[in-house]
Design a protein around this motif. Structure first.
Motif, short mmCIF file in Angstrom:
data_model
loop_
_atom_site.label_atom_id
_atom_site.label_comp_id
_atom_site.label_asym_id
_atom_site.label_seq_id
_atom_site.Cartn_x
_atom_site.Cartn_y
_atom_site.Cartn_z
N LYS A 267 39.91 40.82 46.39
CA LYS A 267 39.13 39.54 46.64
C LYS A 267 40.17 38.71 46.82
CE LYS A 267 34.81 40.24 44.10
NZ LYS A 267 34.14 39.78 42.96
N LEU A 268 41.33 38.52 46.08
CA LEU A 268 42.45 37.60 46.46
C LEU A 268 43.03 37.63 47.71
CD1 LEU A 268 44.02 37.38 42.78
CD2 LEU A 268 42.95 35.42 43.92
N ARG A 269 43.12 38.85 48.20
CA ARG A 269 43.76 39.15 49.68
C ARG A 269 42.77 38.55 50.83
NH1 ARG A 269 45.50 44.23 47.08
NH2 ARG A 269 47.73 44.10 46.68
N THR A 270 41.40 39.36 50.41
CA THR A 270 40.49 39.16 51.57
C THR A 270 39.79 37.75 51.68
OG1 THR A 270 38.70 39.87 50.33
CG2 THR A 270 39.99 41.73 51.44
N GLU A 271 39.80 37.18 50.45
CA GLU A 271 39.32 35.55 50.44
C GLU A 271 40.24 34.49 50.85
OE1 GLU A 271 35.53 36.85 47.38
OE2 GLU A 271 37.15 35.26 46.70
N VAL B 66 44.52 30.71 39.10
CA VAL B 66 43.58 30.14 39.83
C VAL B 66 43.79 30.31 41.20
CG1 VAL B 66 42.48 27.95 40.12
CG2 VAL B 66 43.18 28.45 37.92
N PRO B 67 42.88 31.00 41.88
CA PRO B 67 42.97 30.70 43.36
C PRO B 67 42.94 29.48 44.14
CG PRO B 67 41.06 32.37 42.88
CD PRO B 67 41.52 31.52 41.69
N LYS B 68 43.82 29.21 44.99
CA LYS B 68 43.96 27.94 45.78
C LYS B 68 42.58 27.33 46.33
CE LYS B 68 48.98 28.13 47.18
NZ LYS B 68 49.56 27.87 48.36
N ASN B 69 41.85 28.20 46.54
CA ASN B 69 40.46 27.79 47.13
C ASN B 69 39.33 27.88 46.12
OD1 ASN B 69 40.81 30.65 47.20
ND2 ASN B 69 39.59 30.97 49.32
N ALA B 70 39.62 28.02 45.09
CA ALA B 70 38.71 28.23 43.75
C ALA B 70 37.51 27.13 44.07
CB ALA B 70 39.34 27.94 42.55
N PRO B 71 36.15 27.44 43.67
CA PRO B 71 35.41 26.31 43.93
C PRO B 71 35.36 25.24 42.78
CG PRO B 71 34.32 28.35 43.40
CD PRO B 71 35.52 28.73 43.55
N SER C 32 36.75 30.68 47.33
CA SER C 32 36.67 32.06 46.68
C SER C 32 35.45 32.20 46.12
CB SER C 32 38.16 32.21 45.90
OG SER C 32 37.83 31.20 44.68
N SER C 33 35.45 33.49 45.58
CA SER C 33 34.09 33.88 44.75
C SER C 33 34.42 33.75 43.36
CB SER C 33 33.68 35.38 45.07
OG SER C 33 34.70 36.43 44.72
N PHE C 34 35.29 33.33 42.90
CA PHE C 34 35.67 33.12 41.53
C PHE C 34 36.77 31.86 41.52
CE2 PHE C 34 38.40 36.85 42.52
CZ PHE C 34 39.37 36.32 42.38
N ASP C 35 36.73 31.46 40.20
CA ASP C 35 37.67 30.19 39.79
C ASP C 35 38.78 30.65 39.05
OD1 ASP C 35 35.80 28.22 40.76
OD2 ASP C 35 34.48 28.93 38.93
N VAL C 36 38.67 31.92 38.23
CA VAL C 36 40.01 32.09 37.30
C VAL C 36 39.96 33.60 37.40
CG1 VAL C 36 38.81 31.70 35.18
CG2 VAL C 36 41.33 31.77 35.21
N ALA C 37 41.06 34.29 37.32
CA ALA C 37 41.08 35.78 37.26
C ALA C 37 42.50 36.12 36.30
CB ALA C 37 41.32 36.22 38.73
N VAL C 38 42.12 37.17 35.59
CA VAL C 38 42.97 37.86 34.55
C VAL C 38 43.74 39.00 35.67
CG1 VAL C 38 41.40 39.37 33.50
CG2 VAL C 38 43.62 38.78 32.39
N LEU C 39 45.00 39.18 35.34
CA LEU C 39 45.84 40.28 36.00
C LEU C 39 46.94 40.68 34.84
CD1 LEU C 39 45.82 39.74 39.82
CD2 LEU C 39 44.75 41.57 38.62
N ALA C 40 47.52 41.72 35.13
CA ALA C 40 48.77 42.07 34.13
C ALA C 40 49.88 41.52 34.97
CB ALA C 40 48.94 43.37 33.94
#
Length: 352
Positions: free
Chosen positions: A81-85, A268-273, A91-99
Motif C-alpha cells: 500500500k505504501l508503494r502503490t498509494e 506516517v505516510p506523507k499523504n496520510a488523510p 493514502s488509505s491509512f494514517d499510521v502503520a507499524v513495520l519492523a
C-alpha cells in the motif's frame, strides 16, 4: 472490542470503500472536523491489536475525542500500500507499524513523513540508538543468549560463548534468524554491522566444529530446549520471556559486545488523510504506560528512557542504561545492498 471507538464491520467496510474510491479516482476527499479526529492504524492483528486497543486507543485516544480504526494487515500488505498509494492524493491509512528492517526500504522510496518533536513531543524520550527521522520505534527487543541454566551453570557473557567447545552438539540455531545470526557471527569474527564477511568463517566453525543444530523455526528451538537436545541459542529476549512464561527452563544473558536490537516502528505516510491524528497516536504509543503495558504482556522493551519496568521484569528482560548505550543496531543500508549475498552464503555454505 469496545463499542466506544469501533465501527461495526459493515459500516467500516462502507466507509473505507468510499474513501478508497475517492482516493483511487484522484478526487478531493474533504474530511469534516469529526473525521479529522479519526485515525486509521494499519497494524498487526492478534495480541498486538488487542494491546494497542487497550493501552493506546481506549486509554488515551478515545478520551481525547479520537476514533481509532484498526486496519489489520500483514507486513507485505502494508508495504504494498505504501508503494502503490504513493502518487495518490491520500493514502488509505494514517499510521502503520513495520519492523525496522522492513521500514527502511519504505524510507528510501520517499513515502514517509519526517517526524520531529514539534508534532510528536515524546520523540525526545527515545533511546538515542533507536532514533530515526522517518519513523518512531514503538518497542524493541534484542538478540540475547538464551540457555538452559541446569546444563550451563556459569551464565554466558558473550556471543562468542556459542563457540565454547563445552557446548559442542548442544547449540541450536534458528533458520529464520539468519540475518541476526550472521550479524552475531560478524561481531565474534571481528567484523561489524557494515561488514558481515568475517563472520562467514565463524558460521562454518559453528557448523563443522560445534556441530550446531540448524532448526527450521523458533518453535522447533523451543521444542529442542524442552527435550534438552540443545542447551544454548541466540534469540530475542522477548521470545525467551514468552518461553519462560510457557514453563521452559530458560535464562537469558546480555552479551558484552553490545546487543543487536530489533525495533517495531510507527510511520506516517506523507499523504496520510489525518496526519495530526496520526502524530497524536504515535505520541500516545510512546507514553510510559503504553510502553510498559507491552513489556508486561509480551516482553518487548520500552523504546523511551522514562518508562520504568517492574524490578523483577527488568531483571528478566531489561537492559541497563550502560547496555542501552552499547546497542548495536544493524545497518539497514548495508543489509539492503547485501541481503541476497548473506542469504546465499547461509543456504549454500552454512546449511548446505
Amino acid at each position: 472490542m469496545s463499542d466506544t471507538f469501533s465501527l461495526n464491520r459493515r459500516s467500516f467496510l462502507l466507509s473505507s470503500a468510499m474513501t478508497s474510491a475517492f482516493v483511487a479516482a484522484g478526487l478531493p476527499f474533504s474530511a469534516s472536523a469529526d473525521e479529522q479526529k479519526q485515525v486509521i492504524a494499519s497494524i498487526f492483528g492478534g495480541d498486538y491489536a488487542d494491546l494497542m486497543r487497550k493501552i493506546v486507543d481506549d486509554r488515551v485516544m478515545v478520551p481525547e475525542g479520537y476514533e481509532v480504526l484498526q486496519d489489520i494487515s500483514t507486513t507485505e500488505a502494508r508495504q504494498t500500500k505504501l508503494r502503490t498509494e504513493k502518487m495518490r492524493r491520500q493514502s488509505s491509512f494514517d499510521v502503520a507499524v513495520l519492523a525496522d528492517l522492513d521500514m527502511y526500504p519504505m524510507s528510501q522510496i520517499g513515502v514517509l513523513e519526517t517526524l520531529d518533536e514539534t508534532s510528536i513531543p515524546r520523540l525526545s524520550k527515545i533511546i538515542p540508538a533507536l532514533r530515526k527521522s522517518y519513523s518512531a520505534p514503538q518497542l524493541y527487543s534484542y538478540i540475547a543468549i538464551l540457555y538452559n541454566p541446569e546444563k550451563i551453570t556459569t551464565p554466558p557473557t558473550s556471543y562468542a560463548d556459542l563457540w565454547n567447545p563445552a557446548y559442542k552438539g548442544k547449540v541450536g540455531i534458528s533458520d529464520v534468524l539468519y540475518t541476526a545470526t550472521s550479524a552475531v557471527a560478524a561481531l565474534v569474527g571481528g567484523g561489524s554491522m557494515t561488514d558481515f564477511t568475517p563472520g562467514q568463517a565463524k558460521l562454518l566453525e559453528l557448523k563443522n566444529e560445534q556441530q550446531a543444530q540448524i532448526l527450521p523455526t523458533n518453535e522447533s528451538i523451543a521444542t529442542a530446549f524442552k527435550s534438552e537436545d540443545i542447551w544454548i541459542t541466540l534469540n530475542y529476549v522477548a521470545r525467551g520471556y514468552a518461553w519462560q512464561k510457557a514453563g521452559l527452563n530458560i535464562a537469558s544473558a546480555v552479551p558484552v559486545e553490545g546487543s543487536i536490537p530489533i525495533a517495531f516502528e510507527l510511520c506516517v505516510p506523507k499523504n496520510a488523510p489525518h496526519k495530526d491524528a496520526a502524530f497524536a497516536y504515535i505520541n500516545a504509543a510512546l507514553e510510559p504506560e503504553s510502553q510498559t503495558g507491552f513489556s508486561e504482556a509480551i516482553g518487548y522493551l520500552p523504546s523511551v528512557t522514562d518508562a520504568k519496568l517492574d524490578p523483577e521484569l527488568q531483571a528478566r528482560i531489561g537492559l541497563s542504561e550502560a547496555d542501552q548505550a552499547k546497542l548495536r543496531p544493524m545497518d539497514n543500508a548495508y543489509l539492503m545492498e547485501n541481503q541476497s549475498a548473506i542469504f546465499d552464503f547461509w543456504n549454500r555454505e552454512f546449511k548446505g
